[in-house]
Design a protein around this motif. Structure first.
Motif, mmCIF file in Angstrom:
data_model
loop_
_atom_site.group_PDB
_atom_site.id
_atom_site.type_symbol
_atom_site.label_atom_id
_atom_site.label_comp_id
_atom_site.label_asym_id
_atom_site.label_seq_id
_atom_site.Cartn_x
_atom_site.Cartn_y
_atom_site.Cartn_z
ATOM 1 N N VAL A 60 1.821 4.199 -2.722
ATOM 2 C CA VAL A 60 0.248 3.878 -3.041
ATOM 3 C C VAL A 60 -0.152 3.917 -1.230
ATOM 4 O O VAL A 60 0.623 3.556 -0.374
ATOM 5 C CB VAL A 60 0.039 1.992 -3.025
ATOM 6 N N HIS A 61 -1.248 4.491 -1.340
ATOM 7 C CA HIS A 61 -2.241 4.369 -0.223
ATOM 8 C C HIS A 61 -1.872 5.474 0.790
ATOM 9 O O HIS A 61 -1.613 5.222 1.876
ATOM 10 C CB HIS A 61 -2.439 3.094 1.104
ATOM 11 N N ASN A 63 -2.752 8.607 2.194
ATOM 12 C CA ASN A 63 -2.988 8.929 3.199
ATOM 13 C C ASN A 63 -2.785 8.201 4.227
ATOM 14 O O ASN A 63 -2.620 8.331 5.763
ATOM 15 C CB ASN A 63 -5.083 9.067 2.902
ATOM 16 N N VAL A 64 -3.162 6.758 4.254
ATOM 17 C CA VAL A 64 -3.381 5.830 5.428
ATOM 18 C C VAL A 64 -1.651 5.182 5.815
ATOM 19 O O VAL A 64 -1.544 6.012 6.704
ATOM 20 C CB VAL A 64 -3.793 4.403 4.284
ATOM 21 N N THR A 65 -0.869 5.925 4.897
ATOM 22 C CA THR A 65 0.978 5.210 5.051
ATOM 23 C C THR A 65 1.049 6.637 5.998
ATOM 24 O O THR A 65 1.790 6.352 7.560
ATOM 25 C CB THR A 65 1.529 5.340 3.913
#
Length: 330
Positions: A60-61, A63-65
């Motif tokens: 999940v998430h 790109n942010v990770t």
């Protein structure tokens, strides 16, 4: 476990740094004391994060990770470069002060030469007390642990970045069974041999540093250099033989090779070869310097052998690792 070991020594180094800079805070900027405090907090938070989340595959998430992990990795590399620079400047400063009279050193500190301006701020803050000297010597001796911590953490964060969005394949249970068999037969022997080499290497390094830095007799320094080069030559020879043996075993293991395009594997190979270029360059320049220098004594011959073996060991090791990356699971 290795990460925590280096983290503990890095925290001790930060404590020594804080104590050293606090000894003459009146003539230093506040950032000098704040930096080791922030670095200590970063080491604690990052070590806890890696201990808890090193095996996680985030889905999940994404790109942010990935962005966060890359930011953490580049921060570790920046800390590593800062530590290497500080250690190099300290060694250059110590040698300069050791090889000059006190009058010339004071004249240099006044800024009459460009290098004097760089060390002027340090020279104005005198470290005369015993506790200050302990802090100063202590944190420079602990710099290698901080350097290794940064590289160790960078490698772990890079692996985590690669695993973002990845799914476990159907071969994982078979690999686990293979690890158990390896532990039962040869794993203990490998661990013991590795620990022996590690302890021996630390002992040789300590003896070398003590004899080279404290002894004024050229014969003792020569003995220390001879011991250092012989130990490294033996270690590099064993490592080269082991890598050649691993490549030979690959030939007898009838396992398919994965020839498909794999971006993460391509990046691994590029980073591996890029990291080896630095050592190749150092060995090349060492060989040129030794061949061009006169007279040629025993130390020069050992240094030449060491440089050649370093090139051979990195080559065999890279071939072994790259072949392993292209092999299919059992």
């Amino acid at each position: 476990g290795g990460l925590i070991l280096f983290a503990i020594f890095s925290l001790v180094m930060d404590v020594f740094k804080i104590g050293y800079y606090s000894s003459f805070y009146s003539c230093l900027s506040a950032i000098k004391i704040i930096y080791p405090i922030v670095q200590a907090i970063f080491v604690v938070v990052q070590t806890y994060f890696l201990w808890v989340s090193a095996k996680d595959c985030i889905h999940v998430h994404l790109n942010v990770t990935r962005c966060g992990l890359m930011l953490t990795l580049t921060t570790n590399l920046a800390v590593w470069m800062s530590a290497v620079t500080d250690e190099s400047v300290h060694k250059a400063h110590s040698k300069l002060k050791k090889n000059m009279t006190e009058e010339i050193f004071r004249w240099l500190l006044k800024g009459n030469l460009p290098f004097g301006k760089a060390i002027c701020s340090v020279g104005e803050c005198n470290c005369n007390s015993q506790i200050c000297q302990i802090f100063k010597n202590g944190y420079f001796w602990l710099y290698p642990f901080n350097i290794e911590y940064s590289l160790f953490a960078s490698a772990m964060v890079y692996v985590m970045w690669k695993n973002v969005g990845r799914f476990i394949d159907h071969h994982s249970h078979h690999i686990q069974r293979l690890k158990f068999r390896l532990f039962r037969r040869t794993f203990f022997v490998g661990i013991m041999l590795g620990l022996i080499i590690l302890v021996s290497g630390l002992g040789v390094l300590i003896l070398y540093e003590v004899q080279v830095n404290s002894s004024t007799e050229s014969s003792k320094k020569s003995q220390a250099l001879t011991m250092y080069y012989i130990f490294n030559i033996v270690c590099l020879s064993l490592m080269s033989l082991v890598c050649i043996g691993g490549s030979v075993i690959y030939r007898f293991d009838k396992r398919d090779m994965d020839r498909h395009k794999n971006p993460t594997r391509t990046l691994d190979v590029a980073l591996l070869m890029g990291a080896a270029l630095g050592q190749y360059a150092i060995s090349y320049y060492s060989i040129v310097a030794i061949v061009a220098s006169t007279p040629r004594d025993t130390i020069s011959a050992l240094n030449l052998t060491y440089a050649l073996l370093m090139i051979a060991q990195h080559t065999f090791q890279n071939v072994f690792i790259i072949e392993g990356l292209h092999r299919q699971p059992p």
